[in-house]
Design a protein around this motif. Structure first.
Motif, PDB file in Angstrom:
ATOM      1  N   GLU A 147      36.142  35.240  16.482  1.00  0.00           N
ATOM      2  CA  GLU A 147      35.615  33.987  16.567  1.00  0.00           C
ATOM      3  C   GLU A 147      35.804  32.521  17.172  1.00  0.00           C
ATOM      4  O   GLU A 147      35.263  31.818  18.024  1.00  0.00           O
ATOM      5  CB  GLU A 147      35.149  33.862  15.655  1.00  0.00           C
ATOM      6  N   ASP A 172      38.870  22.990  11.449  1.00  0.00           N
ATOM      7  CA  ASP A 172      37.872  22.829  13.031  1.00  0.00           C
ATOM      8  C   ASP A 172      37.248  24.572  12.171  1.00  0.00           C
ATOM      9  O   ASP A 172      35.806  24.713  11.810  1.00  0.00           O
ATOM     10  CB  ASP A 172      38.079  22.962  13.841  1.00  0.00           C
ATOM     11  N   CYS A 173      38.158  25.325  12.288  1.00  0.00           N
ATOM     12  CA  CYS A 173      37.319  26.985  12.041  1.00  0.00           C
ATOM     13  C   CYS A 173      36.628  26.693  10.317  1.00  0.00           C
ATOM     14  O   CYS A 173      35.758  27.276  10.467  1.00  0.00           O
ATOM     15  CB  CYS A 173      38.403  27.583  12.001  1.00  0.00           C
ATOM     16  N   LYS A 193      35.758  24.609   8.945  1.00  0.00           N
ATOM     17  CA  LYS A 193      34.435  23.294   8.982  1.00  0.00           C
ATOM     18  C   LYS A 193      32.865  24.244   9.702  1.00  0.00           C
ATOM     19  O   LYS A 193      31.840  24.388   9.563  1.00  0.00           O
ATOM     20  CB  LYS A 193      34.750  21.967   9.832  1.00  0.00           C
ATOM     21  N   TYR A 194      32.818  25.423  10.730  1.00  0.00           N
ATOM     22  CA  TYR A 194      32.088  26.082  11.052  1.00  0.00           C
ATOM     23  C   TYR A 194      31.910  27.251  10.573  1.00  0.00           C
ATOM     24  O   TYR A 194      31.549  28.169  11.504  1.00  0.00           O
ATOM     25  CB  TYR A 194      32.897  25.407  12.737  1.00  0.00           C
ATOM     26  N   ASP A 195      32.670  27.669   9.661  1.00  0.00           N
ATOM     27  CA  ASP A 195      32.331  28.610   8.715  1.00  0.00           C
ATOM     28  C   ASP A 195      33.226  30.277   9.780  1.00  0.00           C
ATOM     29  O   ASP A 195      32.597  31.637   9.493  1.00  0.00           O
ATOM     30  CB  ASP A 195      30.849  29.075   8.078  1.00  0.00           C
ATOM     31  N   LEU A 196      34.267  29.642  10.202  1.00  0.00           N
ATOM     32  CA  LEU A 196      34.404  30.937  11.094  1.00  0.00           C
ATOM     33  C   LEU A 196      36.022  31.929  10.079  1.00  0.00           C
ATOM     34  O   LEU A 196      35.736  31.132   9.932  1.00  0.00           O
ATOM     35  CB  LEU A 196      35.301  30.375  12.875  1.00  0.00           C
ATOM     36  N   SER A 229      33.807  30.620   3.063  1.00  0.00           N
ATOM     37  CA  SER A 229      33.338  28.460   3.520  1.00  0.00           C
ATOM     38  C   SER A 229      32.190  29.414   1.536  1.00  0.00           C
ATOM     39  O   SER A 229      31.722  30.250   1.016  1.00  0.00           O
ATOM     40  CB  SER A 229      32.600  28.467   3.886  1.00  0.00           C
TER      41      SER A 229
END
Length: 193
Positions: A93, A116-117, A119-122, A179
């Motif tokens: 991703e 950051d990953c 934060k963006y649910d990766l 998450s």
């Protein structure tokens, strides 16, 4: 109409004389230095930026070679999930390329990337660290540091060196913690509370 404008311009500018080379305009502005200026300047020099990055770069790590395989999984990770990660069967991703970075630059980038990953649910990402073959001593400096950093990050559930088509031992797949939103959706999907 244009002739009237230029006539008006020349009429207004008629008594203007160009500056001689020895005539210089003084463009320095005297600014009053207040006590507030002094305090702000002093704090800008002395205050350190708070670094919440807990990853350390140290000389006291086990140095790995270019062909060493990176592998790690937290307790509780299912064998099938880890095998799927190891085989590169999860979609990648996001990607972070550390090539040509110093250890300190890489430390900052890895920390920022994982944050950051999350934060963006990766969930599944890849980090390209290189093999270290170009180093005179053939030691994989960034790879060695990654092997220490990744297990120190709470959000990293597992990692393994990539498959050959994704960079082999010069890259690592990273499985990140779900998450809270993903965990809740999973509970609802399976009827758990």
């Amino acid at each position: 109409m244009a002739d009237k404008d230029s006539d008006l311009f020349f009429e207004e500018m008629g008594d203007v004389k160009p500056l001689k080379s020895k005539d210089k305009a003084n463009l320095t502005v005297q600014q009053e230095i207040t006590p507030g200026h002094i305090v702000r300047r002093a704090s800008a020099v002395t205050e350190k930026v708070v670094d919440d990055n807990h990853l350390t770069s140290t000389d006291h790590i086990e140095m790995l070679s270019s062909n060493d395989v990176l592998e790690y999984k937290q307790a509780g990770i299912q064998h099938g999930v880890y095998k799927k990660l190891r085989m590169g069967r999860y979609p990648v991703e996001a990607r972070l390329d550390l090539h040509r970075m110093t250890v300190e630059e890489a430390r900052k980038e890895v920390f920022r990337f994982i944050r950051d990953c999350m934060k963006y649910d990766l969930r599944t990402v890849i980090i390209l660290h290189g093999k270290g073959d170009r180093n005179p001593d053939k030691k994989a400096l960034l790879k060695s540091h990654l092997a220490k950093w990744l297990p120190d990050m709470d959000d990293v559930m597992a990692f393994h060196s990539a498959q050959k088509h994704h960079g082999g031992t010069g890259a690592v797949y990273v499985l990140l913690r779900k998450s809270e939103n993903d965990r809740q959706a999973n509970r609802e999907r399976h009827g758990l509370r």
